[in-house]
Design a protein around this motif. Sequence first.
Motif: not given
Length: 385
Positions: A326-328, A339-341, A346-347, A381-385
Amino acid sequence: MDSHRIIREAEGEVWVSCKIPGKPTIRGSLTSKGISSDEVPEVTASEEFVVQEVTKNRITVSCPEENISCTFLSPYASFSHIHEKNVSYLDISSGGDLGVSSSTDQTFKVWETHNTEVKSVLEGHTRDVFSCKFFPSGQEVLSGGLDSLVKVWSVNDGSCLATMKGHRGSILDIAVVADGQNVISSGQDGTARLWDSAQGACIAVVDDSYSPINAIAVAEVGNAVNLGSPKETPSNREVGTEGKLVVLAREDKSLEGVSLHSRQSVFDFDGSDAFNCCTFISSVGVLAGGLDGNIIHVDIRNPKSAVETVSWSETPVLSLVPFRDTYVASYGNGTCYIPLKGSEQVLQLTGPNRQPVFQVAAWKKLVYTCCRDGFIRKYEIPDLG
């Protein structure tokens, strides 16, 4: 959702809102009623929102009416001793061990990321440095600024290795090509220039338009699009430009892709406002952030219309950086979003209190931000999922 700070006190209240373009803003509040024995805040939400998870450094809140959720993450560390005023730009080396940053106090420094101790002070620009980036080796730094100069620096002793002159106005962005034998700069004068970084000599003017080029991004795109062939035999000082596309984000609302090797225009996209920043998120995908807060996703193979347009804020997008899949994005109101793909979650990185976050840099699980309040913030950043 939008929040300017996370609850840190044992007792307190903050406002939270959910804004979907074209719909009324939903507003509510979060209240901290104390700290549990394991040091986790006890947080409740007003009826418009639901608190889903609370840990020591993050809170996840959902808005059932819009079926969207946001996780607010506080910094792992914050430090303000490197510079005395606004921190306007930063970058992290490929090894993650060094950072470089510039400030409106006219200082420009390399520092160690594990303890923030200053390793070297880079002195030679006569005015503010607007952009600074590490070479892939991590041993040199490229910079450009208000004095119209592009410079190469040694990380170890802070000496200036090369100075490039030719722009007729401020340097607005810079990029390193391949291993760094060539670099690119863009400026207020509407030109993008390709340089021999060792000799400090201009190889070519890649683009010359009337509009300032606020940002550039370079990537290998291979055979994804037709990059054309050079009309003249390239200089033997030109190294690593084949197969690469440079994207130019302009003040006149245009986003253009130019073949770095042939200098031919590959695509041209018209936005809704001036573009402040741009980045590649894949070999064919480009993101560009505008003055109006819009983030445009363009596929270079079919650039007639945007793949997607998102807006997390109505304030200017100041930086865009790829992060995992994703991106920041950072904004002029101090917010930063990841944004979480593939989801509606959203983080949001918290800390700045309505102070613009000028630049973001990422390395593995870490994200660094620099802000007008003089702080550099570090997030895990924690694991994104």
